[in-house]
Design a protein around this motif. Structure first.
Motif, PDB file in Angstrom:
ATOM      1  N   LEU A  28     104.658 -30.554  54.617  1.00  0.00           N
ATOM      2  CA  LEU A  28     105.651 -29.494  54.731  1.00  0.00           C
ATOM      3  C   LEU A  28     107.055 -30.085  54.813  1.00  0.00           C
ATOM      4  CD1 LEU A  28     106.480 -26.566  54.955  1.00  0.00           C
ATOM      5  CD2 LEU A  28     106.015 -26.686  57.423  1.00  0.00           C
ATOM      6  N   GLU A  29     107.212 -31.183  55.547  1.00  0.00           N
ATOM      7  CA  GLU A  29     108.518 -31.836  55.642  1.00  0.00           C
ATOM      8  C   GLU A  29     109.004 -32.262  54.256  1.00  0.00           C
ATOM      9  OE1 GLU A  29     110.700 -35.687  57.704  1.00  0.00           O
ATOM     10  OE2 GLU A  29     108.603 -35.284  58.166  1.00  0.00           O
ATOM     11  N   LYS A  30     108.124 -32.863  53.465  1.00  0.00           N
ATOM     12  CA  LYS A  30     108.490 -33.304  52.114  1.00  0.00           C
ATOM     13  C   LYS A  30     108.856 -32.108  51.244  1.00  0.00           C
ATOM     14  CE  LYS A  30     106.867 -35.905  48.080  1.00  0.00           C
ATOM     15  NZ  LYS A  30     107.802 -35.203  47.241  1.00  0.00           N
ATOM     16  N   LYS A  35     112.905 -28.977  48.317  1.00  0.00           N
ATOM     17  CA  LYS A  35     113.499 -27.678  47.981  1.00  0.00           C
ATOM     18  C   LYS A  35     114.959 -27.606  48.430  1.00  0.00           C
ATOM     19  CE  LYS A  35     109.285 -24.994  47.690  1.00  0.00           C
ATOM     20  NZ  LYS A  35     109.370 -24.449  46.351  1.00  0.00           N
ATOM     21  N   ALA A  36     115.260 -28.123  49.616  1.00  0.00           N
ATOM     22  CA  ALA A  36     116.643 -28.127  50.099  1.00  0.00           C
ATOM     23  C   ALA A  36     117.509 -28.996  49.195  1.00  0.00           C
ATOM     24  CB  ALA A  36     116.697 -28.627  51.544  1.00  0.00           C
TER      25      ALA A  36
END
Length: 67
Positions: A28-30, A35-36
């Motif tokens: 999820l962090e990746k 996306k950011a």
């Protein structure tokens, strides 16, 4: 989405019940970083996708403008 620097991070969020630090999975962090990064790249090219002026905030946080 709003830029920050380590200066504004005081401590970790701790779950009240378990007393453990709240973390997101590595996957999820990746995904969030990817996306950011894409949104920020589009913003830098002139697309108005983000409500706050993140590029101006980024300049000020990085010492390239006045606060």
């Amino acid at each position: 989405m709003c830029p920050i620097t380590l200066q504004y991070i005081k401590n970790e969020y701790i779950d009240r019940k378990s007393k453990d630090p709240v973390r997101v999975s590595g996957n999820l962090e990746k995904l969030l970083k990817d996306k950011a990064g894409k949104v920020l790249a589009l913003q830098r090219k002139g697309a108005k996708l983000i409500f706050p002026d993140v590029l101006e905030i980024e300049k000020k946080l990085c010492g390239k403008g006045t606060v």
